[in-house]
Design an enzyme around this catalytic site. Structure first.
Site, PDB file in Angstrom:
ATOM      1  N   SER A 657       4.434 -13.441  -1.235  1.00 26.16           N
ATOM      2  CA  SER A 657       4.166 -12.005  -1.208  1.00 26.16           C
ATOM      3  C   SER A 657       5.097 -11.256  -0.263  1.00 26.16           C
ATOM      4  O   SER A 657       5.137 -10.022  -0.286  1.00 26.16           O
ATOM      5  CB  SER A 657       2.705 -11.750  -0.791  1.00 26.16           C
ATOM      6  OG  SER A 657       2.480 -12.205   0.522  1.00 26.16           O
ATOM      7  N   LYS A 700      -4.475  -6.053   3.350  1.00 24.06           N
ATOM      8  CA  LYS A 700      -3.146  -5.804   3.909  1.00 24.06           C
ATOM      9  C   LYS A 700      -2.969  -4.330   4.270  1.00 24.06           C
ATOM     10  O   LYS A 700      -2.476  -3.993   5.357  1.00 24.06           O
ATOM     11  CB  LYS A 700      -2.077  -6.249   2.912  1.00 24.06           C
ATOM     12  CG  LYS A 700      -2.009  -7.764   2.719  1.00 24.06           C
ATOM     13  CD  LYS A 700      -0.994  -8.153   1.661  1.00 24.06           C
ATOM     14  CE  LYS A 700      -0.895  -9.678   1.522  1.00 24.06           C
ATOM     15  NZ  LYS A 700       0.067 -10.091   0.497  1.00 24.06           N
TER      16      LYS A 700
END
Length: 817
Positions: A657, A700
Site C-alpha cells: 500500500s 489511515k
C-alpha cells in the site's frame, strides 16, 4: 490543470443511514426476527445438506466467529426437527448365552421405559410366586411321589438281589468301600479259620459264585444310578412345570404386548428360560454357616440384576427428532462409556447396566452439532467419528484398554445403527486443512455451508437489522432502540467491513454494541437508546483499548517521531500504515524518504537490506523500477542509484500500500520538486502507474487527521487515496465535519500523474509526439535529471577507460626482467 475535481465532497466520505425508512417508534413495536439475516448462499447449502439423506452428506458450517453459524443452525433445526418423527428408544439387556456381549434392543419412542417397568414388575412377581409354589402342598406331594417311586424301585432291586444271594449262601453287606457280597455259613460270615479250612474246590466255588453275585450287584447299582438320573430329571421337570406355571401367565402378556418386536420376544424367551434354569435362586436362602460358634452371618441374597433393562436412550415425551449440541466432544461424551465398579481387593467389574450413552446416541435419528476444533483436539474423537460414519453404526468401546498395564473386566456391547446428520462448525482455515490433509473428510462431509462476514446492504436487510435489534432487546430485556439508534448500529456495521454497500454479518460484535449502548442509555437515565448512546458506546469501546494509540500520538506531539504536517520538502513524503493490536486497529503516518545519485545499482530498498521488509513490500518496490523504465527508458538506458527508507521504523514492513507513496517520493527526488508535507498518501501502484485499492483506508485517514489536528489544522492538509477506495469510506463524524468546514481534504486519484500534481502543485505532463514531456512539468524534470545522470556516467566511464589504457601502455614500456 486544476485538481479540485479530485477532492471528495463530504457526502462521499460516509454513508448515512436514512431513519425515514423505519416505520416504528421504538424496537418494542417490532416482532422478533425469524430466520437468519442475509447468508442466502449458506442457507441454501444447509437446506440441501439437511434434505439429502444419502450417506456422507453431512455438513460443515464454515465462517468467522460471530457470523451466526451456531444460532442459525439451531434455529433451523428447531423448526425442522419438530415435524419429524421421534426416533426409537434403545435399551441394553443381558445376553444370557454370553454376558460379555450385551444385546441392544430398539423400541418405539417411550416403550423402553415401559419394558424396564414391565421387567421390574415381572421379577417382583416371580420372586413372590415361585417360593409360594415351592412351599405348596401339591408340590410336596408330587415331589414325595417321585422320591417314593425311586425308593420303591431301588428297594425292589436290592430285595431281589439279597434273596438271590441268600439262596446261594451269600449276604449283601455295606462296608467302608461300599456294598459287597460276603459268603455265609449258618447265617453268619465265615471266620478266617473256617475259610482257610476249606479245600481248593470249595474255595473256587465260593469265589465263582461271589464273582457272579458281584456282577449282579454292579448291574443293580447301574440300574439304581439310572433310576436316580430319571428321578432327578423328573424332579427338574416338576420344578420346570411349576416355574412355567408360575411365570408363564406373567411373561405371556408381555410377549403379546411386544409381539411386533421380534428381538424383544427373543429376549423374553431367554429370560423365561433362565428363570426356569435357576429356580433355586428364588427359594428362600439360608444364612451361611459361621465358622465361629455363636456368630450369625447375613443371608446372601442372589442377584437378579441380569433381568434388568438398561434404558440407554429414552425418547419418552420427545416431540420430533432430537437436536443435540455437544459443547465438549470428548471421546466418552460423544460415543458413550463403560463404567466400572471397584470391589473389595481393588478389582473393577462392569456389566450391561453400567453402559452409558454419548451425544451421538442421543442424537441418533436426529441431528448432532459439534465444534470442529474441539473434535480435532480431543484424542480419539475424530477417528472414532469417521468410523461411525463409515460403518453406519455406533460402537461403545473402552478406548484406553490398549494402553493399560493390566486387564480390566470389560464388555463389547452390540453396536447401534447410526442414522443421524452430523453438523460440524468451524473456521475456514480448519475447513481447508481438513479438505487437503484428511482424505476421509471429503467422503463424510460433502456439504459446505459458507457464512460470509459481510452481506449486501439492501432495504430488506436494513429492516431485518432492525428486527435483529428488537429480538436482542426483548430476549435480554434491554432498553429499546429508536430509529436513530438502529441507524447508528447499521452505520457501525458498515464501518466494520469498510464498505458503503455492505454490512457486517459478525453479529457477535453488533450484539455486544447493542448491550453496551443499552447500558450507557440506562446510566444516563434514558428509557430509549438513540444515536448519541450508540456513539457513546463506540467511543467508550475505543477508549478501553486505545492506550497504545494515545501513547503513539504523544510521541508525534513531542516530536519524538518526526512527521511534518506543514511546508514542503524534496524526496520526503508522509505514508500511511495500519497497526492492529488484538481488538483495536488504528492508523499512523510514517515518513518515507528517497535519495537518488549517480550509479548503476538501481533501486535499493533499505528495509529489504536489513531484512525488515516482507515479500509483498519487496514486490511493490520492484514494480517502481518497471514503472520508471516504461516511462523514461524508451529512448535511453536508465543509469542511477536510489535508496528508499521508512524513517524511524523498527519493526517489519509488509504490504504494497506504500508503493505509490515511494514512487511519489522518488519522482520528487529526481525532479527536485518539493512535496507538500501536509498531504499523506496511500495506495499501491502497478507498472503502468495506475493506483490500486488498499485496506484500512478509514484508519489511515483518521490516523493522519489526528496528527494534523494535534499540530494544528491549516486548511491545506489532507490524504490522497485510490479512487477505487471511495466506496470503502466510513469516516468518523469529526473528520467529515473537518472536510465540510474546509479544514481537511480527501483526494481520490486513479494515476500517479494525478497524485504528483496534487503533491507538488506542478502538472505531471503528458508525453508528446516525440516521446518527450512539456517543459516545466514533473515528468520533464525527471526525464531531464535521468539524462543528466546518464551523461555524467558516460563521462566517468570514458575517463576510466583512458586511465586503463594509460596503465596498459605503461606496462608495455617496462623492460623485460
Amino acid at each position: 490543470m486544476s485538481v479540485d475535481h479530485l477532492k471528495l465532497s463530504p457526502e462521499k466520505l460516509r454513508w448515512v443511514c436514512d431513519t425515514g425508512q423505519f416505520d416504528f417508534a421504538t424496537t418494542d413495536d417490532l416482532p422478533e426476527l425469524e430466520g437468519t439475516l442475509g447468508q442466502a448462499r449458506a442457507l441454501a447449502s444447509i437446506d440441501f445438506g439437511l434434505g439429502i439423506r444419502e450417506s456422507g452428506f453431512n455438513l460443515y458450517l464454515s465462517g468467522e466467529t460471530g457470523t451466526g453459524r451456531t444460532s442459525t443452525i439451531k434455529n433451523l433445526l428447531k423448526k425442522r426437527a419438530k415435524n419429524e418423527p421421534p426416533p426409537s428408544d434403545w435399551c441394553y439387556v443381558n445376553n444370557f448365552k454370553n454376558p460379555d456381549l450385551p444385546i441392544a434392543l430398539a423400541l418405539p419412542a417411550g416403550k423402553g421405559a415401559e419394558l424396564d417397568k414391565d421387567m421390574q414388575e415381572l421379577i417382583v412377581a416371580v420372586r413372590t410366586i415361585i417360593p409360594k409354589a415351592l412351599d405348596s402342598k401339591e408340590y410336596e406331594v408330587n415331589k414325595s411321589t417321585i422320591v417314593e417311586e425311586y425308593q420303591e424301585k431301588n428297594n425292589e432291586l436290592f430285595g431281589k438281589l439279597e434273596a438271590e444271594a441268600q439262596e446261594r449262601g451269600f449276604a449283601l453287606q455295606r462296608t467302608v468301600s461300599g456294598l459287597v457280597m460276603v459268603p455265609q455259613r449258618e447265617e453268619r460270615n465265615y471266620t478266617q479259620e473256617e475259610y482257610d479250612a476249606l479245600d481248593a474246590a470249595e474255595k473256587e466255588k465260593l469265589e465263582k459264585v461271589g464273582q457272579e453275585l458281584t456282577e449282579r450287584l454292579n448291574d443293580v447299582l447301574r440300574q439304581v444310578r439310572e433310576n436316580e438320573k430319571t428321578t432327578k430329571e423328573a424332579l427338574a421337570q416338576l420344578d420346570r412345570d411349576l416355574g412355567l406355571a408360575a411365570v408363564g401367565h406373567h411373561i405371556e402378556p408381555l410377549k403379546e404386548k411386544y409381539r411386533a418386536l421380534a428381538k424383544v420376544i427373543d429376549y423374553l424367551n431367554a429370560v423365561q428360560e433362565d428363570i426356569l434354569l435357576n429356580l433355586e435362586d428364588f427359594k428362600p436362602q439360608q444364612p451361611p454357616q459361621s465358622p465361629i460358634p455363636g456368630l450369625k452371618l447375613p443371608r446372601q441374597e442372589p442377584s437378579f440384576e441380569r433381568y434388568q433393562v438398561n434404558v440407554f436412550v429414552d425418547n419418552h415425551g420427545v416431540e420430533g427428532a432430537p437436536v443435540i449440541f455437544e459443547a465438549n466432544p470428548t471421546y466418552n461424551n460423544l460415543f458413550g462409556r463403560l463404567e466400572h465398579v471397584m470391589q473389595m481387593g481393588g478389582g473393577a467389574t462392569t456389566n450391561f447396566t453400567l453402559i452409558k450413552p454419548g451425544a451421538i446416541h442421543k442424537a441418533n435419528g436426529g441431528y448432532l452439532i459439534i465444534d470442529a476444533r474441539e473434535v480435532l483436539v480431543n484424542p480419539f474423537a475424530w477417528e472414532a467419528l469417521k468410523r461411525c460414519i463409515r460403518n453406519a453404526e455406533i460402537k461403545i468401546e473402552d478406548v484406553l484398554e490398549q494402553y493399560r498395564f493390566m486387564t480390566v473386566a470389560s464388555l463389547k456391547p452390540e453396536p447401534i445403527p447410526l442414522q443421524a446428520k452430523i453438523i460440524m462448525i468451524g473456521s475456514p482455515w480448519i475447513y481447508y486443512l481438513l479438505f487437503h490433509l484428511e482424505p476421509d473428510y471429503r467422503k463424510f462431509f460433502k456439504v459446505r455451508a459458507d457464512f460470509d462476514s459481510r452481506i449486501a446492504r439492501t432495504p430488506d436487510v436494513l429492516k431485518d437489522y432492525a428486527l435483529f435489534v428488537a429480538t436482542h432487546c426483548k430476549n435480554e430485556k434491554l432498553l429499546p432502540f429508536d430509529p436513530s439508534g438502529v441507524a447508528g448500529l447499521i452505520e457501525y456495521s458498515a464501518r466494520l467491513v469498510e464498505d458503503q454497500e455492505k454490512l457486517s454479518s459478525q453479529f457477535m460484535e453488533i450484539a455486544d454494541l447493542i448491550r453496551e449502548a443499552s447500558y450507557w442509555s440506562g446510566k444516563a437515565g434514558e428509557s430509549v437508546v438513540n444515536h448519541a448512546a450508540v456513539a457513546k458506546a463506540i467511543e467508550q469501546k475505543v477508549y478501553r483499548s486505545n492506550r497504545i494509540e494515545e501513547r503513539m500520538q504523544e510521541l508525534f506531539d513531542e516530536g519524538t517521531i518526526l512527521v511534518d504536517t506543514d511546508g514542503a520538502a524534496v524526496g520526503q513524503i508522509n505514508g500511511l500504515s495500519v497497526i492492529s493490536l488484538a481488538d483495536h486497529t488504528f492508523g499512523r503516518p510514517s515518513r518515507v524518504t528517497a535519495r537518488v545519485y549517480l550509479g548503476r545499482g538501481g533501486m535499493v530498498n533499505i528495509e529489504r537490506e536489513v531484512k525488515l521488509s516482507g515479500p509483498i513490500h519487496d514486490k511493490g518496490v520492484l514494480i517502481l523500477t518497471g514503472y520508471l523504465g516504461g516511462k523514461f527508458a524508451h529512448d535511453k538506458p536508465l543509469s542511477f542509484s536510489a535508496s528508499i527508507c521508512f524513517e524511524q521504523s523498527y519493526e517489519g514492513v509488509e504490504g504494497d500500500s506504500a508503493s505509490s507513496t515511494e514512487l511519489y517520493c522518488l519522482l520528487s527526488a529526481f525532479s527536485g520538486l518539493p512535496v507538500k508535507q501536509g498531504i499523506a498518501v496511500t495506495g499501491s501502484v502497478n507498472q503502468h502507474g495506475k493506483i490500486q485499492p488498499i485496506g484500512g483506508v478509514n484508519f489511515k485517514i483518521e490516523g493522519f487527521y489526528e496528527v494534523c489536528k494535534a499540530k494544528g489544522l491549516t486548511g491545506e492538509q489532507g490524504v490522497i487515496i485510490p479512487k477505487s477506495n471511495e466506496r470503502h469510506l466510513m469516516l468518523k463524524d469529526e473528520v467529515v465535519q473537518a472536510v465540510q468546514d474546509g479544514r481537511f481534504h480527501i483526494w481520490s486519484v486513479e494515476s500517479i500523474d494525478e497524485g504528483i500534481e496534487i503533491l507538488t502543485g506542478v502538472p505531471a505532463g503528458q508525453p508528446q509526439d516525440d516521446g518527450g514531456y512539456p517543459e516545466g512539468t514533473v515528468n520533464y524534470l525527471v526525464d531531464k535529471r535521468l539524462r543528466e545522470m546518464l551523461e555524467s556516467m558516460k563521462k566517468f566511464s570514458a575517463t576510466d577507460k583512458d586511465k586503463e589504457k594509460e596503465r596498459e601502455k605503461g606496462a608495455d614500456l617496462q623492460p623485460a626482467s
